[in-house]
Design an enzyme around this catalytic site. Structure first.
Site, PDB file in Angstrom:
ATOM      1  N   HIS A  20     -17.111  16.141  19.282  1.00 60.25           N
ATOM      2  CA  HIS A  20     -16.085  17.023  19.334  1.00 60.25           C
ATOM      3  C   HIS A  20     -15.165  17.008  17.849  1.00 60.25           C
ATOM      4  CE1 HIS A  20     -13.587  19.468  22.200  1.00 60.25           C
ATOM      5  NE2 HIS A  20     -12.821  18.572  22.418  1.00 60.25           N
ATOM      6  N   ASN A  66      -6.436  19.321  22.062  1.00 60.06           N
ATOM      7  CA  ASN A  66      -5.631  20.409  23.011  1.00 60.06           C
ATOM      8  C   ASN A  66      -4.588  20.944  22.383  1.00 60.06           C
ATOM      9  OD1 ASN A  66      -7.909  19.579  24.491  1.00 60.06           O
ATOM     10  ND2 ASN A  66      -6.858  18.667  26.051  1.00 60.06           N
ATOM     11  N   ASP A  91     -16.931  22.574  17.430  1.00 54.79           N
ATOM     12  CA  ASP A  91     -18.026  22.032  18.065  1.00 54.79           C
ATOM     13  C   ASP A  91     -18.233  23.137  19.357  1.00 54.79           C
ATOM     14  OD1 ASP A  91     -17.129  20.671  20.990  1.00 54.79           O
ATOM     15  OD2 ASP A  91     -15.853  20.597  19.366  1.00 54.79           O
ATOM     16  N   ASN A 112     -11.049  23.556  24.754  1.00 54.29           N
ATOM     17  CA  ASN A 112      -9.499  23.628  24.887  1.00 54.29           C
ATOM     18  C   ASN A 112      -8.758  23.774  23.289  1.00 54.29           C
ATOM     19  OD1 ASN A 112      -9.439  23.163  27.600  1.00 54.29           O
ATOM     20  ND2 ASN A 112     -10.122  20.953  27.490  1.00 54.29           N
TER      21      ASN A 112
END
Length: 189
Positions: A20, A66, A91, A112
């Site tokens: 991530h 997020n 990613d 997100n």
């Protein structure tokens, strides 16, 4: 001309070298190659790289993934940039590991960080450089896979992935998103 290049990732030592955080890894690699260092500013770590008359402001948001939209919106306004001068590096589960795709606009694809950026900019019309992480996980294990550490083979490939990504970012600033998409997306594996 100025550009805002946002690498998505999560802050904290526990997220270093995770799938991530590939957006952070690309920006870190470019800053290191340019002998530039990030400074902590509002909503993130920032540095400026000049290349062939263009200024690239690299931003690693210090909000969690997020909530990345807060940092993106703030820095676009601070730098007085249009959304066309924004490129988000993130990613992507839908691409095999090592594949890189540039998109001019589009949905969040279940990401997100992109979802929050879309919501806070009230737009999906910004460019994003998607770095493939693959989807080699069992049902219900997506989160663990995404925030999991890169394995040894993946880590060995990261310098080359970062190099290709940096070239794509430079091209985005120098020749534009359309021409960069034409050569990058056709060369990707």
């Amino acid at each position: 001309m100025n550009f805002l290049i946002v690498g998505l990732g999560n802050i904290g030592e526990e997220y270093v070298d995770t799938r991530h955080n590939m957006g952070f890894m690309v920006l870190d690699a470019w800053a290191k190659a340019s002998d530039t260092s990030f400074t902590s500013e509002r909503y993130g770590d920032v540095c400026k790289i000049s290349h062939k008359g263009k200024n690239f402001y690299l931003l690693k948001p210090n909000t969690y993934m997020n909530l990345s939209g807060n940092a993106v919106r703030y820095w676009l306004q601070k730098l007085k940039l249009e959304i066309d001068n924004l490129l988000v590096v993130c990613d992507d589960l839908n691409l095999n590991f090592g594949n890189i795709r540039l998109r001019k606009k589009g949905s969040d694809g279940g990401h997100n960080g992109l979802k929050n950026i879309n919501d806070l900019l009230n737009s999906q019309n910004y460019s994003r450089l998607r770095l493939g992480i693959g989807n080699d996980y069992k049902r219900g294990q997506q989160i663990d896979f995404v925030i999991g550490k890169l394995d040894d083979e993946e880590l060995k490939l990261m310098p080359e992935i970062c190099e290709r990504s940096i070239e794509a970012i430079k091209s985005f600033g120098l020749i534009g998103v359309d021409r960069t998409m034409n050569f990058l997306n056709s060369k990707s594996k």
